[in-house]
Design an enzyme around this catalytic site. Structure first.
Site, mmCIF file in Angstrom:
data_model
loop_
_atom_site.group_PDB
_atom_site.id
_atom_site.type_symbol
_atom_site.label_atom_id
_atom_site.label_comp_id
_atom_site.label_asym_id
_atom_site.label_seq_id
_atom_site.Cartn_x
_atom_site.Cartn_y
_atom_site.Cartn_z
ATOM 1 N N HIS A 233 7.060 28.244 17.650
ATOM 2 C CA HIS A 233 7.824 28.713 18.806
ATOM 3 C C HIS A 233 7.173 28.246 20.121
ATOM 4 O O HIS A 233 7.842 27.681 21.000
ATOM 5 C CB HIS A 233 7.888 30.242 18.743
ATOM 6 C CG HIS A 233 8.655 30.900 19.843
ATOM 7 N ND1 HIS A 233 9.937 31.373 19.686
ATOM 8 C CD2 HIS A 233 8.309 31.211 21.118
ATOM 9 C CE1 HIS A 233 10.358 31.928 20.804
ATOM 10 N NE2 HIS A 233 9.377 31.853 21.699
ATOM 11 N N GLU A 234 5.857 28.459 20.246
ATOM 12 C CA GLU A 234 5.172 28.107 21.497
ATOM 13 C C GLU A 234 5.111 26.595 21.708
ATOM 14 O O GLU A 234 5.223 26.120 22.839
ATOM 15 C CB GLU A 234 3.771 28.717 21.532
ATOM 16 C CG GLU A 234 3.728 30.233 21.447
ATOM 17 C CD GLU A 234 4.598 30.948 22.473
ATOM 18 O OE1 GLU A 234 4.907 30.355 23.523
ATOM 19 O OE2 GLU A 234 4.983 32.105 22.203
ATOM 20 N N HIS A 237 8.241 25.546 23.292
ATOM 21 C CA HIS A 237 8.187 25.717 24.751
ATOM 22 C C HIS A 237 7.421 24.564 25.407
ATOM 23 O O HIS A 237 7.831 24.045 26.447
ATOM 24 C CB HIS A 237 7.506 27.044 25.104
ATOM 25 C CG HIS A 237 8.351 28.260 24.882
ATOM 26 N ND1 HIS A 237 9.661 28.343 25.270
ATOM 27 C CD2 HIS A 237 8.041 29.468 24.320
ATOM 28 C CE1 HIS A 237 10.141 29.539 24.965
ATOM 29 N NE2 HIS A 237 9.177 30.242 24.371
#
Length: 599
Positions: A233-234, A237
């Protein structure tokens, strides 16, 4: 002891199973704060977004063959003084497990989404050209607040910038990930699990923070967060992806509040047209077949997306438009990562030398108070270094990984050792030098190579013969000591002078042959050896030959062919760094190797 009243503040409520969890990703919050504190950066982000859209459109128009993009990672394990593999100082195996999960997600090994054709790899080369496994371990317990509450997101813990400054590499050539003990005093449990900065952020902040309890599938990881979704997920980003439920222009992580009016899916929401507008899922839900109140249709794949907040068992895919954004980011604002040398094995071994000794001489306060004495110039065969007075140099100097100051020599051969002392011309400088021939991390009287008293600014030299019993094909430490007082041994703490340590590589000019008949390589000779520009090769052969040049770790530096059977050939080595290399010449009858030195 953490104060419960503080932990319950604001966005960071510590909770237990089945309760309302605070947002598990802190990315929207920290980026919102970043833009508030750096107003010009918001404008820069808008420019980067426009450029990103242009790259995406250009890629659609050009339809170039898709290549695999590899991103170099450096992992900074910020522990609290534990031994490696204990507590917050997680094991290499746990780190590897997280990177495996990351690569499996981006390559779509579960066949639930699409392959991003992006992979992540630990760095092999340090910023100064040395060797690394891409994992750095730092005891950060001395940073205020870290031991008590980890890294601060808003209220509790260590200052983010101060903590990152304990270990950080150039963000143009490495993607930095910090593995921390906890975030905002959550004790490594529920709450914010990690956060990342969007592309274009200042090098002061750029990178990803992940708790060790959210990393990988073994070791300290929590069982409810052991499928790698936090890291996946990170990193999404970091490559330009927003949350699938994102609402543009509504501030810090207010994206769960309402539905986006999708007038244009390329300018609103998460900028991805194939992820429907929706409200954020909770981390204990997977409402794939429920009705999406923002569209009137079932939620479907948007809940299965890595950039939603659904539970980890549900998160299993990226979309095609998300792929376009991430790949466009790697052709735009993060393009330097793809041209980094971080994933190339270093060629020159002397740049990574780490030599130990049983003592390190320390210059006393008197010697650091004025220009009393120092080693001005050091030469040993082809090695050369210039330094200064002890007070200027700060006393002891470690030059063991300085290639220019590393001597490459042979056993049973004699070389010139030359020294110049710094100091007042009226004083006499006592100088001694040793080579740790048996590599036992100490210097005995039998290993002393120089002992003399000379005036300042006068060169002195002797011939040093390398003994046959010396350890070969490895780096050995050479120590030089100067003082105005007599020097007792290699551990002498100079009152007015200094000690300097250098490397010596004693190599054998060996001949390694295959088990086949090697008569076709009669009298193979290479010259000059050492060389700095051209290596001449002479041998007798009745057929054409190929050659490899390898470094001491067996890594191939150059491959070529001798296109005729002439006796003389040349290889240009002027671009090689200083060091020992192996020339391997082969044809159908066998092979033969020769060591040579580039000086």
């Amino acid at each position: 002891m953490k104060k419960l009243s503080l932990v319950l503040c604001a966005l960071f409520i510590t909770v237990f199973a089945n309760a309302q969890h605070p947002k598990k990703c802190g990315t929207d919050f920290i980026n919102s704060n970043y833009f508030k504190n750096h107003p010009g950066e918001k404008v820069n982000q808008q420019k980067l977004e426009k450029n990103l859209q242009k790259i995406i459109q250009h890629n659609y128009t050009l339809k170039e063959p898709e290549q695999l993009y590899t991103i170099p990672l450096v992992i900074h394990v910020l522990h609290l003084g534990e031994d490696e593999g204990v507590g917050n100082n997680i094991s290499d195996a746990q780190i590897f497990s997280g990177i495996t999960q990351l690569n499996e997600a981006f390559s779509n090994t579960n066949n639930e989404g699409i392959d991003m054709n992006i992979q992540f790899e630990l760095a092999k080369q340090t910023p100064n050209g040395g060797s690394t496994n891409g994992i750095l371990r730092v005891d950060a317990s001395s940073v205020a607040g870290y031991a008590e509450d980890g890294i601060a997101l808003q209220l509790l813990g260590a200052d983010e910038v101060e903590l990152k400054n304990t270990s950080k590499w150039d963000n143009n050539n490495y993607y930095n990930i910090w593995i921390v003990s906890e975030i905002e005093g959550n004790n490594g449990g529920y709450g914010t699990q990690g956060f990342a900065y969007f592309p274009g952020a200042s090098a002061t902040y750029d990178g990803t923070i992940i708790m060790n309890t959210s990393w990988g599938n073994i070791g300290t990881v929590n069982g409810w967060n052991n499928q790698g979704t936090t890291l996946i997920h990170e990193l999404g980003h970091s490559l330009g992806l927003y949350h699938t439920f994102h609402v543009q222009g509504e501030g810090s992580d207010t994206t769960a509040a309402g539905c986006v009016n999708n007038v244009s899916c390329t300018t609103q929401g998460d900028f991805c047209c194939d992820t429907d507008p929706h409200k954020a899922s909770s981390s204990n839900s997977c409402k794939i077949n429920e009705i999406n109140e923002c569209t009137g249709n079932i939620y479907g794949n948007v809940v299965r997306n890595f950039m939603d907040y659904s539970k980890q068992e549900c998160q299993e895919m990226f979309s095609a438009d998300q792929k376009d954004r991430m790949r466009a980011t790697l052709k735009g604002s993060r393009k330097l990562l793809l041209s980094s040398k971080a994933l190339k094995e270093p060629i020159v071994p002397c740049e990574t030398v780490k030599l130990n000794a049983n003592c390190t001489p320390t210059t006393e306060a008197d010697g650091l108070s004025a220009h009393y004495a120092g080693i001005g110039e050091y030469r040993f065969f082809d090695a050369f270094n210039i330094s200064s007075f002890a007070d200027t140099d700060g006393g002891y100097l470690n030059e063991t990984n300085n290639c220019a100051a590393t001597a490459f020599v042979n056993p049973d051969s004699t070389y010139k050792f030359k020294i110049l002392a710094k100091g007042n011309v009226v004083n006499t400088n006592h100088i001694k030098a040793w080579i740790d021939y048996n590599d036992d991390n100490s210097f005995s009287a039998l290993e002393e190579i120089y002992d003399n008293q000379i005036k300042a600014d006068i060169y002195d030299s002797i011939n040093v013969t390398i003994p046959s019993y010396a350890e070969t094909d490895k780096f050995l430490k050479l120590r030089v000591l100067v003082d105005l007082n007599p020097i007792s041994d290699a551990c002498h703490d100079p009152q007015y002078g200094q000690a300097e340590d250098y490397s010596v590589y004693i190599y054998t000019v060996n001949e390694i042959t295959s088990t086949k008949n090697i008569n076709n390589y009669k009298n193979l000779i290479i010259s000059p050896n050492p060389t700095s520009k051209i290596l001449n090769i002479q041998f007798e052969s009745d057929e054409k030959s190929n050659y490899h040049v390898l470094d001491l770790q067996g890594r191939i530096v150059q491959i070529g062919a001798f296109k005729n059977t002439n006796l003389s050939h040349q290889i240009d080595v002027s671009s090689y760094k200083k060091g020992v290399y192996i020339l391997s010449v082969q044809n159908s009858q066998g092979s033969i190797n020769r060591n040579f030195v580039v000086k």
